[in-house]
Design a protein around this motif. Structure first.
Motif, PDB file in Angstrom:
ATOM      1  N   ALA A   1       0.801  -1.229   0.000  1.00 48.09           N
ATOM      2  CA  ALA A   1       0.000   0.000   0.000  1.00 48.09           C
ATOM      3  C   ALA A   1       0.837   1.284   0.000  1.00 48.09           C
ATOM      4  O   ALA A   1       0.628   2.167   0.823  1.00 48.09           O
ATOM      5  CB  ALA A   1      -0.962  -0.005   1.194  1.00 48.09           C
ATOM      6  N   PRO A   2       1.773   1.430  -0.955  1.00 47.66           N
ATOM      7  CA  PRO A   2       2.594   2.644  -0.951  1.00 47.66           C
ATOM      8  C   PRO A   2       1.778   3.925  -1.112  1.00 47.66           C
ATOM      9  O   PRO A   2       2.138   4.959  -0.557  1.00 47.66           O
ATOM     10  CB  PRO A   2       3.578   2.443  -2.102  1.00 47.66           C
ATOM     11  N   GLY A   3       0.661   3.866  -1.835  1.00 43.62           N
ATOM     12  CA  GLY A   3      -0.191   5.053  -1.982  1.00 43.62           C
ATOM     13  C   GLY A   3      -0.773   5.489  -0.654  1.00 43.62           C
ATOM     14  O   GLY A   3      -0.860   6.687  -0.365  1.00 43.62           O
ATOM     15  N   THR A   4      -1.152   4.536   0.163  1.00 38.19           N
ATOM     16  CA  THR A   4      -1.669   4.868   1.491  1.00 38.19           C
ATOM     17  C   THR A   4      -0.562   5.441   2.356  1.00 38.19           C
ATOM     18  O   THR A   4      -0.773   6.433   3.063  1.00 38.19           O
ATOM     19  CB  THR A   4      -2.301   3.619   2.152  1.00 38.19           C
ATOM     20  N   PHE A   5       0.626   4.854   2.293  1.00 33.65           N
ATOM     21  CA  PHE A   5       1.747   5.390   3.062  1.00 33.65           C
ATOM     22  C   PHE A   5       2.137   6.781   2.561  1.00 33.65           C
ATOM     23  O   PHE A   5       2.515   7.648   3.349  1.00 33.65           O
ATOM     24  CB  PHE A   5       2.943   4.432   3.027  1.00 33.65           C
ATOM     25  N   GLY A   6       2.033   7.012   1.263  1.00 29.78           N
ATOM     26  CA  GLY A   6       2.288   8.347   0.722  1.00 29.78           C
ATOM     27  C   GLY A   6       1.281   9.355   1.237  1.00 29.78           C
ATOM     28  O   GLY A   6       1.622  10.504   1.534  1.00 29.78           O
ATOM     29  N   THR A   7       0.026   8.926   1.367  1.00 26.52           N
ATOM     30  CA  THR A   7      -1.005   9.808   1.910  1.00 26.52           C
ATOM     31  C   THR A   7      -0.750  10.079   3.387  1.00 26.52           C
ATOM     32  O   THR A   7      -0.936  11.204   3.857  1.00 26.52           O
ATOM     33  CB  THR A   7      -2.410   9.199   1.692  1.00 26.52           C
ATOM     34  N   VAL A   8      -0.302   9.070   4.113  1.00 24.27           N
ATOM     35  CA  VAL A   8       0.075   9.261   5.525  1.00 24.27           C
ATOM     36  C   VAL A   8       1.202  10.290   5.615  1.00 24.27           C
ATOM     37  O   VAL A   8       1.166  11.192   6.464  1.00 24.27           O
ATOM     38  CB  VAL A   8       0.483   7.929   6.196  1.00 24.27           C
ATOM     39  N   ALA A   9       2.180  10.182   4.724  1.00 22.84           N
ATOM     40  CA  ALA A   9       3.292  11.144   4.722  1.00 22.84           C
ATOM     41  C   ALA A   9       2.819  12.549   4.383  1.00 22.84           C
ATOM     42  O   ALA A   9       3.427  13.539   4.810  1.00 22.84           O
ATOM     43  CB  ALA A   9       4.367  10.700   3.729  1.00 22.84           C
ATOM     44  N   ALA A  10       1.727  12.657   3.637  1.00 28.52           N
ATOM     45  CA  ALA A  10       1.189  13.971   3.275  1.00 28.52           C
ATOM     46  C   ALA A  10       0.473  14.646   4.436  1.00 28.52           C
ATOM     47  O   ALA A  10       0.321  15.874   4.437  1.00 28.52           O
ATOM     48  CB  ALA A  10       0.232  13.830   2.090  1.00 28.52           C
ATOM     49  N   MET A  11       0.028  13.887   5.418  1.00 26.57           N
ATOM     50  CA  MET A  11      -0.750  14.466   6.518  1.00 26.57           C
ATOM     51  C   MET A  11       0.034  15.530   7.304  1.00 26.57           C
ATOM     52  O   MET A  11      -0.516  16.606   7.579  1.00 26.57           O
ATOM     53  CB  MET A  11      -1.282  13.371   7.445  1.00 26.57           C
ATOM     54  N   PRO A  12       1.291  15.296   7.686  1.00 27.76           N
ATOM     55  CA  PRO A  12       2.009  16.377   8.376  1.00 27.76           C
ATOM     56  C   PRO A  12       2.256  17.597   7.485  1.00 27.76           C
ATOM     57  O   PRO A  12       2.305  18.727   7.972  1.00 27.76           O
ATOM     58  CB  PRO A  12       3.338  15.744   8.817  1.00 27.76           C
ATOM     59  N   ILE A  13       2.390  17.368   6.186  1.00 21.23           N
ATOM     60  CA  ILE A  13       2.545  18.493   5.256  1.00 21.23           C
ATOM     61  C   ILE A  13       1.269  19.318   5.277  1.00 21.23           C
ATOM     62  O   ILE A  13       1.303  20.547   5.337  1.00 21.23           O
ATOM     63  CB  ILE A  13       2.881  17.988   3.835  1.00 21.23           C
ATOM     64  N   TRP A  14       0.116  18.622   5.209  1.00 24.55           N
ATOM     65  CA  TRP A  14      -1.171  19.324   5.314  1.00 24.55           C
ATOM     66  C   TRP A  14      -1.238  20.110   6.624  1.00 24.55           C
ATOM     67  O   TRP A  14      -1.592  21.284   6.613  1.00 24.55           O
ATOM     68  CB  TRP A  14      -2.351  18.342   5.244  1.00 24.55           C
ATOM     69  N   TRP A  15      -0.909  19.467   7.732  1.00 28.96           N
ATOM     70  CA  TRP A  15      -1.018  20.115   9.029  1.00 28.96           C
ATOM     71  C   TRP A  15      -0.152  21.382   9.077  1.00 28.96           C
ATOM     72  O   TRP A  15      -0.608  22.427   9.545  1.00 28.96           O
ATOM     73  CB  TRP A  15      -0.628  19.146  10.152  1.00 28.96           C
ATOM     74  N   LEU A  16       1.077  21.290   8.593  1.00 27.01           N
ATOM     75  CA  LEU A  16       1.959  22.471   8.582  1.00 27.01           C
ATOM     76  C   LEU A  16       1.395  23.565   7.675  1.00 27.01           C
ATOM     77  O   LEU A  16       1.352  24.739   8.058  1.00 27.01           O
ATOM     78  CB  LEU A  16       3.363  22.084   8.121  1.00 27.01           C
ATOM     79  N   CYS A  17       0.970  23.203   6.489  1.00 24.13           N
ATOM     80  CA  CYS A  17       0.448  24.190   5.541  1.00 24.13           C
ATOM     81  C   CYS A  17      -0.874  24.785   6.009  1.00 24.13           C
ATOM     82  O   CYS A  17      -1.174  25.944   5.716  1.00 24.13           O
ATOM     83  CB  CYS A  17       0.283  23.564   4.158  1.00 24.13           C
ATOM     84  N   ALA A  18      -1.657  24.014   6.748  1.00 25.58           N
ATOM     85  CA  ALA A  18      -2.948  24.504   7.240  1.00 25.58           C
ATOM     86  C   ALA A  18      -2.775  25.612   8.277  1.00 25.58           C
ATOM     87  O   ALA A  18      -3.735  26.326   8.574  1.00 25.58           O
ATOM     88  CB  ALA A  18      -3.763  23.348   7.817  1.00 25.58           C
ATOM     89  N   GLN A  19      -1.569  25.787   8.789  1.00 26.52           N
ATOM     90  CA  GLN A  19      -1.287  26.883   9.722  1.00 26.52           C
ATOM     91  C   GLN A  19      -1.173  28.220   8.980  1.00 26.52           C
ATOM     92  O   GLN A  19      -1.236  29.281   9.596  1.00 26.52           O
ATOM     93  CB  GLN A  19       0.028  26.640  10.488  1.00 26.52           C
ATOM     94  N   LEU A  20      -0.992  28.128   7.667  1.00 20.80           N
ATOM     95  CA  LEU A  20      -0.843  29.334   6.841  1.00 20.80           C
ATOM     96  C   LEU A  20      -2.209  29.956   6.568  1.00 20.80           C
ATOM     97  O   LEU A  20      -3.233  29.274   6.656  1.00 20.80           O
ATOM     98  CB  LEU A  20      -0.200  28.963   5.499  1.00 20.80           C
ATOM     99  N   PRO A  21      -2.225  31.235   6.189  1.00 24.29           N
ATOM    100  CA  PRO A  21      -3.495  31.784   5.688  1.00 24.29           C
ATOM    101  C   PRO A  21      -3.898  31.017   4.425  1.00 24.29           C
ATOM    102  O   PRO A  21      -3.061  30.380   3.778  1.00 24.29           O
ATOM    103  CB  PRO A  21      -3.164  33.249   5.376  1.00 24.29           C
ATOM    104  N   LEU A  22      -5.170  31.072   4.069  1.00 25.50           N
ATOM    105  CA  LEU A  22      -5.666  30.297   2.935  1.00 25.50           C
ATOM    106  C   LEU A  22      -4.854  30.548   1.667  1.00 25.50           C
ATOM    107  O   LEU A  22      -4.520  29.607   0.945  1.00 25.50           O
ATOM    108  CB  LEU A  22      -7.158  30.588   2.689  1.00 25.50           C
ATOM    109  N   TRP A  23      -4.495  31.808   1.403  1.00 27.61           N
ATOM    110  CA  TRP A  23      -3.726  32.096   0.187  1.00 27.61           C
ATOM    111  C   TRP A  23      -2.371  31.383   0.222  1.00 27.61           C
ATOM    112  O   TRP A  23      -1.879  30.922  -0.816  1.00 27.61           O
ATOM    113  CB  TRP A  23      -3.563  33.599  -0.035  1.00 27.61           C
ATOM    114  N   GLY A  24      -1.766  31.263   1.402  1.00 22.46           N
ATOM    115  CA  GLY A  24      -0.488  30.557   1.539  1.00 22.46           C
ATOM    116  C   GLY A  24      -0.651  29.067   1.298  1.00 22.46           C
ATOM    117  O   GLY A  24       0.171  28.439   0.613  1.00 22.46           O
ATOM    118  N   TYR A  25      -1.711  28.500   1.863  1.00 23.55           N
ATOM    119  CA  TYR A  25      -2.013  27.086   1.648  1.00 23.55           C
ATOM    120  C   TYR A  25      -2.201  26.808   0.162  1.00 23.55           C
ATOM    121  O   TYR A  25      -1.652  25.852  -0.379  1.00 23.55           O
ATOM    122  CB  TYR A  25      -3.269  26.686   2.435  1.00 23.55           C
ATOM    123  N   LEU A  26      -2.981  27.661  -0.491  1.00 24.56           N
ATOM    124  CA  LEU A  26      -3.240  27.477  -1.918  1.00 24.56           C
ATOM    125  C   LEU A  26      -1.959  27.632  -2.743  1.00 24.56           C
ATOM    126  O   LEU A  26      -1.775  26.913  -3.736  1.00 24.56           O
ATOM    127  CB  LEU A  26      -4.320  28.449  -2.396  1.00 24.56           C
TER     128      LEU A  26
END
Length: 161
Positions: A27-52
């Motif tokens: 399930a490398p795709g699932t593990f890749g999605t797991v790896a994306a979660m901290p990236i999401w969390w860090l980026c979600a701290q930005l204003p919406l324009w920064g996230y986008l």
């Protein structure tokens, strides 16, 4: 057939393989999605324009990273190439509250659409070649998943606060 291994010392391969998460034996795709979660969390701290902006940058470099790695390995869409999952999850998680339910809803919705590939996701996946072809199904799965998650947030707002 044994798949070739990427050169993880090559920054392009390292990124395309999701910082190594795509090396998971199952399930490398699932593990890749797991790896994306901290990236999401860090980026979600930005204003919406920064996230986008970050999401747009991840999408913009994706066809190159995925295509180059695929070409170097002489395998079209190697299952370990998971940069597309990172991009797709970031699309899914646009404006999702940083909560456990938000994270779970986005993760599950994205994985479901990425796996089942409803029309036209599967159709595009079979017909678009190269780095863009590797990316396109996950980008569209991210859009579908984003719609579902936003509908959940709209219908169950207290669950996501």
């Amino acid at each position: 057939m044994e798949l070739k291994r990427p050169k993880m010392s090559n920054p392009v391969h390292f990124l395309a393989f999701g910082f190594g998460s795509g090396l998971a034996p199952i399930a490398p795709g699932t593990f890749g999605t797991v790896a994306a979660m901290p990236i999401w969390w860090l980026c979600a701290q930005l204003p919406l324009w920064g996230y986008l902006a970050v999401t747009a940058a991840v999408i913009a470099v994706g066809p190159y990273l995925c295509g180059k790695t695929s070409d170097d390995m002489h395998v079209h869409d190697h299952p370990g190439i998971v940069w597309d999952e990172i991009a797709g999850l970031l699309i899914t998680m646009i404006a999702v509250p940083i909560t456990l339910w938000g994270a779970l809803a986005g993760f599950v919705a994205f994985r479901v659409f990425d796996i089942i590939k409803p029309w036209p996701i599967g159709w595009l996946d079979r017909r678009v070649a190269g780095g863009l072809g590797i990316m396109v199904d996950d980008l569209l799965a991210g859009v579908y998943a984003a719609v579902v998650v936003q509908l959940l947030i709209w219908q169950l707002p207290t669950l996501f606060t």
